[in-house]
Design a protein around this motif. Structure first.
Motif, short mmCIF file in Angstrom:
data_model
loop_
_atom_site.label_atom_id
_atom_site.label_comp_id
_atom_site.label_asym_id
_atom_site.label_seq_id
_atom_site.Cartn_x
_atom_site.Cartn_y
_atom_site.Cartn_z
N LYS A 104 117.47 56.16 98.64
CA LYS A 104 118.56 55.81 97.73
C LYS A 104 118.50 56.78 96.55
N SER A 105 119.67 57.14 96.01
CA SER A 105 119.70 58.05 94.86
C SER A 105 120.59 57.48 93.77
N TYR A 106 120.13 57.56 92.55
CA TYR A 106 120.88 57.01 91.41
C TYR A 106 121.10 58.07 90.33
N LEU A 107 122.30 58.03 89.74
CA LEU A 107 122.59 58.77 88.50
C LEU A 107 123.41 57.81 87.62
N PRO A 108 123.40 58.03 86.31
CA PRO A 108 124.30 57.23 85.48
C PRO A 108 125.76 57.59 85.81
#
Ligand code: GLP
Length: 235
Positions: free
Chosen positions: A93-97
């Motif tokens: 999983k990858s997150y950025l604001p």
């Protein structure tokens, strides 16, 4: 602080990628890696894309995003990460604001909770020529959590090369704070070129001061700094 000086940018990318890869192979599940944008990590991402390393157990969490840019905007950090890494490497999983939110302050708070819940095992960082890390500009409190920040003119000018013109560079960004970054278990900072030499010297040899945000890293127990000879020239 530990550091390594390599001759050229190519070796810098290889050495840094190897350090990252060691972590990914060492921890077989539940690893969270903090990722950075800008030109500094691009060579590292190239190495990563060319490898066949299994990253299905790795969650990634990026440092920052421009306020006002949607994830599909060509200059957003979402797009940057897709083009330089995510299209080629499959993560859990990858997150950025999200920069295109109506309430960037609420988004900052949401992101801070997310980062703390995940817990960053290894944070990859670059450094701005004014000593900023992520988008923590000079003057930012060492305790800052994820927040909305106004970019300095020098940062907007430095990042103009990714945009058509200066006016297109957003004025604000959402960034993990210095306090958030310091929670990472390990930090791996990469810097190349003469443009970074003063900031690198201040970070490593200067007093810890908010005038040079990267000096906070002197207080972290596990920091590795990888430099090319030009970035290390003033040490
Ligand atoms: C950008 C990013 C930082 C990055 C720094 C240096 O503004 N927000 O995360 O480390 O500036 O950028 P570059 O690597 O392009 O010199």
């Amino acid at each position: 602080m530990k550091w390594m000086i390599v001759e050229k940018a190519e070796a810098l990318a290889q050495v840094t990628y190897q350090l990252l890869k060691n972590e990914i192979q060492r921890q077989e599940e539940g690893l969270t890696i903090g990722l950075a944008t800008g030109s500094s990590p691009v060579g590292v991402y190239e190495e990563w894309c060319q490898d066949t390393l299994d990253c299905s157990h790795v969650t990634t969490v990026n440092l920052d995003e421009y306020v006002g840019l949607s994830p599909t905007h060509p200059q957003s950090y979402h797009t940057f990460m897709k083009e330089h890494l995510f299209n080629a490497v499959a993560f859990k999983k990858s997150y950025l604001p999200f920069g295109d939110t109506e309430d960037a302050h609420a988004e900052s708070e949401r992101y801070e909770h997310l980062v703390r819940k995940l817990g960053v095992d290894l944070q990859l960082l670059g450094i701005g020529s004014n000593g900023h890390i992520a988008f923590n500009e000079p003057g930012t409190s060492f305790d800052a959590t994820t927040h909305v920040t106004k970019l300095t003119e020098s940062t907007r000018e430095a990042n103009q090369r990714f945009f058509d013109k200066l006016e297109d560079v957003p004025s604000h960004a959402i960034t993990m704070g210095l306090g958030t970054i310091m929670e990472a278990k390990k930090i791996l900072l990469v810097a190349s070129s003469a443009r970074k030499a003063e900031a690198v010297r201040d970070m490593m040899e200067g007093p810890a001061t908010t005038d040079c945000p990267a000096t906070i890293l002197q207080r972290h127990a596990d920091v590795m700094i990888v430099l090319d000879e030009e970035a290390a020239a003033l040490l």
